[in-house]
Design an enzyme around this catalytic site. Sequence first.
Site, PDB file in Angstrom:
ATOM      1  N   LYS A 107     -30.315 -17.836  17.359  1.00  0.00           N
ATOM      2  CA  LYS A 107     -30.028 -17.279  16.064  1.00  0.00           C
ATOM      3  C   LYS A 107     -29.192 -18.765  15.345  1.00  0.00           C
ATOM      4  O   LYS A 107     -29.051 -19.552  16.107  1.00  0.00           O
ATOM      5  CB  LYS A 107     -28.977 -16.251  15.786  1.00  0.00           C
ATOM      6  CG  LYS A 107     -27.855 -16.130  16.791  1.00  0.00           C
ATOM      7  CD  LYS A 107     -27.318 -14.929  16.836  1.00  0.00           C
ATOM      8  CE  LYS A 107     -27.831 -13.861  18.014  1.00  0.00           C
ATOM      9  NZ  LYS A 107     -28.455 -12.581  16.989  1.00  0.00           N
ATOM     10  N   ARG A 108     -29.008 -18.439  13.742  1.00  0.00           N
ATOM     11  CA  ARG A 108     -28.386 -19.449  13.267  1.00  0.00           C
ATOM     12  C   ARG A 108     -26.853 -19.625  14.061  1.00  0.00           C
ATOM     13  O   ARG A 108     -26.457 -18.716  14.560  1.00  0.00           O
ATOM     14  CB  ARG A 108     -27.803 -19.006  11.910  1.00  0.00           C
ATOM     15  CG  ARG A 108     -29.127 -19.277  10.860  1.00  0.00           C
ATOM     16  CD  ARG A 108     -29.481 -20.903  10.624  1.00  0.00           C
ATOM     17  NE  ARG A 108     -28.612 -21.565  10.001  1.00  0.00           N
ATOM     18  CZ  ARG A 108     -28.779 -21.899   8.771  1.00  0.00           C
ATOM     19  NH1 ARG A 108     -30.090 -21.939   8.112  1.00  0.00           N
ATOM     20  NH2 ARG A 108     -27.792 -22.941   7.997  1.00  0.00           N
TER      21      ARG A 108
ATOM     22  N   LYS B 187     -36.353  -8.131  17.982  1.00  0.00           N
ATOM     23  CA  LYS B 187     -37.480  -8.759  18.422  1.00  0.00           C
ATOM     24  C   LYS B 187     -37.194  -9.296  20.040  1.00  0.00           C
ATOM     25  O   LYS B 187     -38.323  -8.897  20.572  1.00  0.00           O
ATOM     26  CB  LYS B 187     -37.459 -10.497  17.954  1.00  0.00           C
ATOM     27  CG  LYS B 187     -37.870 -10.016  16.288  1.00  0.00           C
ATOM     28  CD  LYS B 187     -37.601 -11.565  15.475  1.00  0.00           C
ATOM     29  CE  LYS B 187     -37.400 -11.222  14.058  1.00  0.00           C
ATOM     30  NZ  LYS B 187     -37.116 -12.168  13.253  1.00  0.00           N
TER      31      LYS B 187
ATOM     32  N   THR C  50     -32.009  -9.230  13.215  1.00  0.00           N
ATOM     33  CA  THR C  50     -33.182  -8.584  13.512  1.00  0.00           C
ATOM     34  C   THR C  50     -33.949  -9.359  14.756  1.00  0.00           C
ATOM     35  O   THR C  50     -34.727  -8.883  15.394  1.00  0.00           O
ATOM     36  CB  THR C  50     -34.148  -9.240  12.586  1.00  0.00           C
ATOM     37  OG1 THR C  50     -33.703 -10.476  12.030  1.00  0.00           O
ATOM     38  CG2 THR C  50     -33.931  -8.147  11.222  1.00  0.00           C
TER      39      THR C  50
ATOM     40  N   LYS D  12     -20.889 -15.375  15.112  1.00  0.00           N
ATOM     41  CA  LYS D  12     -22.064 -14.813  15.836  1.00  0.00           C
ATOM     42  C   LYS D  12     -21.788 -15.317  17.214  1.00  0.00           C
ATOM     43  O   LYS D  12     -22.264 -14.866  18.436  1.00  0.00           O
ATOM     44  CB  LYS D  12     -23.413 -15.598  15.598  1.00  0.00           C
ATOM     45  CG  LYS D  12     -24.177 -15.074  14.401  1.00  0.00           C
ATOM     46  CD  LYS D  12     -25.476 -15.806  14.072  1.00  0.00           C
ATOM     47  CE  LYS D  12     -25.879 -15.656  12.573  1.00  0.00           C
ATOM     48  NZ  LYS D  12     -26.672 -14.303  12.473  1.00  0.00           N
TER      49      LYS D  12
ATOM     50  N   HIS E 256     -27.055  -8.086   2.024  1.00  0.00           N
ATOM     51  CA  HIS E 256     -27.202  -8.626   3.361  1.00  0.00           C
ATOM     52  C   HIS E 256     -26.064  -9.023   3.959  1.00  0.00           C
ATOM     53  O   HIS E 256     -26.048  -9.608   5.202  1.00  0.00           O
ATOM     54  CB  HIS E 256     -28.358  -9.597   3.313  1.00  0.00           C
ATOM     55  CG  HIS E 256     -29.613  -9.405   3.040  1.00  0.00           C
ATOM     56  ND1 HIS E 256     -30.714  -8.722   3.925  1.00  0.00           N
ATOM     57  CD2 HIS E 256     -30.238  -9.133   1.809  1.00  0.00           C
ATOM     58  CE1 HIS E 256     -31.601  -8.371   3.437  1.00  0.00           C
ATOM     59  NE2 HIS E 256     -31.247  -8.784   1.934  1.00  0.00           N
TER      60      HIS E 256
END
Length: 819
Positions: free
Chosen positions: A553-554, A665, A661, A559, A362
């Site tokens: 998200k985290r 969503k 992911t 990110k 991952h």
Amino acid sequence: SKTIKSKRIGLSKNDIKDSFLENLFFHIGRVPKGATIMDYYQALAYTVRDRVFKEFVTTVKRISDEDLRVVAYLSAEYLPGPHLANNLLSLGITEQTAAAMAELGIDMEELILQEEEPGLGNGGLGRLASCYLDSMATIGIPSIAYGIRYEFGIFEQHIKNGLQEEYTDKWLQYGNPWEVVRSEIGYNIMFGGSTKHVTDSNGNFTVNWIPDSKLRGTAYDTPILGYKGYGSILRLWRAEAIDTFDFSAYNKGDYYKAVQEKILSENITKVLYPNDEQETGKELRLKQQYFFVSCSLQDLIRLHLLQGRILDTLHEKFAIQLNDTHPAIAVAELMRLLVDDYQIDWDKSWNITQRCFGYTNHTLLPEALEKWSIPLFRRVLPRHLEIIYEINHRFVQELKYQHGCSDEQLSRMALIDHSGEGSIRMAHLATVGSHKVNGVSALHSELLKKHVLYDFAQLWPDKFCNVTNGISPRRFIALSNPLLTGLITETIGSGWLTDLKELSKLENMAEDPTFQNKWMAIKQTNKASLSDHIKLETGISVDPSMMFDVHVKRIHEYKRQHLNVLNILHLYLQIKKGNNKDMIPMAFIFAGKAAPGYFMAKLIIKLITAVGDLINQDTEVNDKLKVIFLPDFSVKKAQHIYPAADLSEQISMAGKEASGTGNMKLSLNGALTIGTLDGANVEMMEEIGMDNFFLFGLNAEEVQHKKQGNYKPGDHYVHNLHLREVMDFLISGALSPENPKLFQPIYEQLLYDDPYMIMADFESYLISRAKVYEEWGNQSNWTKKSIINVARMGKFSSDRSIQDYSSLIWKIDSFQNRP
Ligand code: 26Y
């Protein structure tokens, strides 16, 4: 299960009402008068659980009768989200249950809100495991999911003075009606000590592991029900002391020392480690991993033998999937069980082992690749170290003599890294010990073969494959977004919930004005509802007619939440300069947890909240801009946020996000995406089409190239006026008058190092955003794109992912495909 009387598990309104009252009385010891809302929730949970058990028992019987091959999913993390509403949906009894409750004067929605979700994971990886379990149960892939029953899951995030504070997550404090403890299903687990190599009187060579501590793992089962489908099970292990565990302490009469040891052994499953990248050599974490893996493999062996089979056929009956390297020690543990405990010779054991395991990677982040220092590993698992040395030795011999590999290749590929005190590369152990290795998106799987596992992919090209991630449409649209679900079902029927490709039938409607109006009205309602929620949680009012720009998200530098913030500051400065003629009112919504020890991530949260404080109170800008940080992101909160999003931020530096992911969503709920060519964004854009997706930034190759050249982030500062203004503002102290240098670490990192190329992508981000504003200006056009986004999301159902795993890796047929 046929003998179970139907009323006890009946699905009619009256049966549900009767069992609810019975459960309230017999399980909780209450009658409606005097019962609390928590009592009601628990009674309803038992009522639903009984019905779930019925389906579960039916599935188990079928697996056993037909002697089916089973997937054993090994994951250190799960994020199932609240069970109640999902089980109601799967059973198809949401309406009659609500009606039954209403007859008793109870609001079912209120009961649903009582549930504490099991936060047994950090983020994407844990949620993916739960989506996969949902899909396996829905499609009918015989499965069992193994993990750890953490007493404290992911911490509760509070925001105080704009900073993250962590509180323990006491998810079990009111009990957990969804699980049953299986006290009779437990295994002894050993740690530490030493090994003795002996030849017995028959001349057989054996190894004895003499541990210095032992404990017991007990199974806690949560039945999982697929949508109108089959049953599966989440089996979580809890560490307990063995009664007669510390003989020496008892013999010496040292009762208190013995009690102390007892407490220590229960520590193993106390708490989830809240890191999702680095975890530097924590002994307890290694113990957690080994503990749950050993329990799970011993359980599989028990189940196998129980069916009257021999161990030689273990791989025929079980496909064991490793969710990242967290359970990779399973390779050595299965070898130990087969060779030491069941005296099967090495070669045969190795053959069984390799054929059992599949490994899913991952991450490409070097800091997230697990390594265990050899001294630590020897201290905790001395026998496994010997086994890993043996696997390594044989592997290196094979490379040398069968493949003629160079010394350089050997040292790159070995399971042992000899630098420093030496360490074990868990990704290499997992790769060597599995018959298939997969990445989680097309791009990620390619990069895996090109970089992290390059030599292995050269050696065994057929071992490598891709399975693009997916999400459960039940959890992430049917449950989260009932209004949109209703409209879609009304339009194309209900088949899409188990065959997401059917969403393509919506394409015809994309330009239909009546349909568009209904679509828009639903988004508006969902936004109003989130807006109420925001007001409740943060006290800030958000006008639902603003565009909702969502980044959840985290919190991670890769990110790039701070890239988003730089743009917000840019908009703020424009307004302040009076350049706000036709600016679109925007609400920027953030949520996500930072690892407690991750300084930069926590500073980014502070930056977001500081920008929010500045903007939300300033009447000159706050009718055009709002900035919200919603605390304590969880599955439950996420279900609230996704349906209300207009724009989805998927802006990681290309090459860093394995899949993502949340991107799926949000798009499934009708948000348009602004994003980089990273992870599954690439495939989403392929499906959705360039015209319906806002692309920007360097691609993975360009990032790589720039890194190798001499990248100077400062050049962008010099050449881009907007960037310069924003950076100057960041360091001006205006965001933190009480501590003007607060954000200096971010400023300096961006200007002088910029490992995530924020400066390089800033301009392209702004250009892409300008297109967003332009498209938003034509609401009918925007809505058309939103409909198309949803219509083209079929590929990203976790049902499809599970079909891919089944055919490429597990070679298992679903019940659906069986006669
Ligand atoms: C080693 C330990 C500190 C650790 C613990 C948790 C390392 C990593 C993790 C979790 C990683 C994770 O959640 N990865 C995400 O997996 C998703 C599912 O495949 C991907 O969509 C996402 O891109 C990836 O970051």
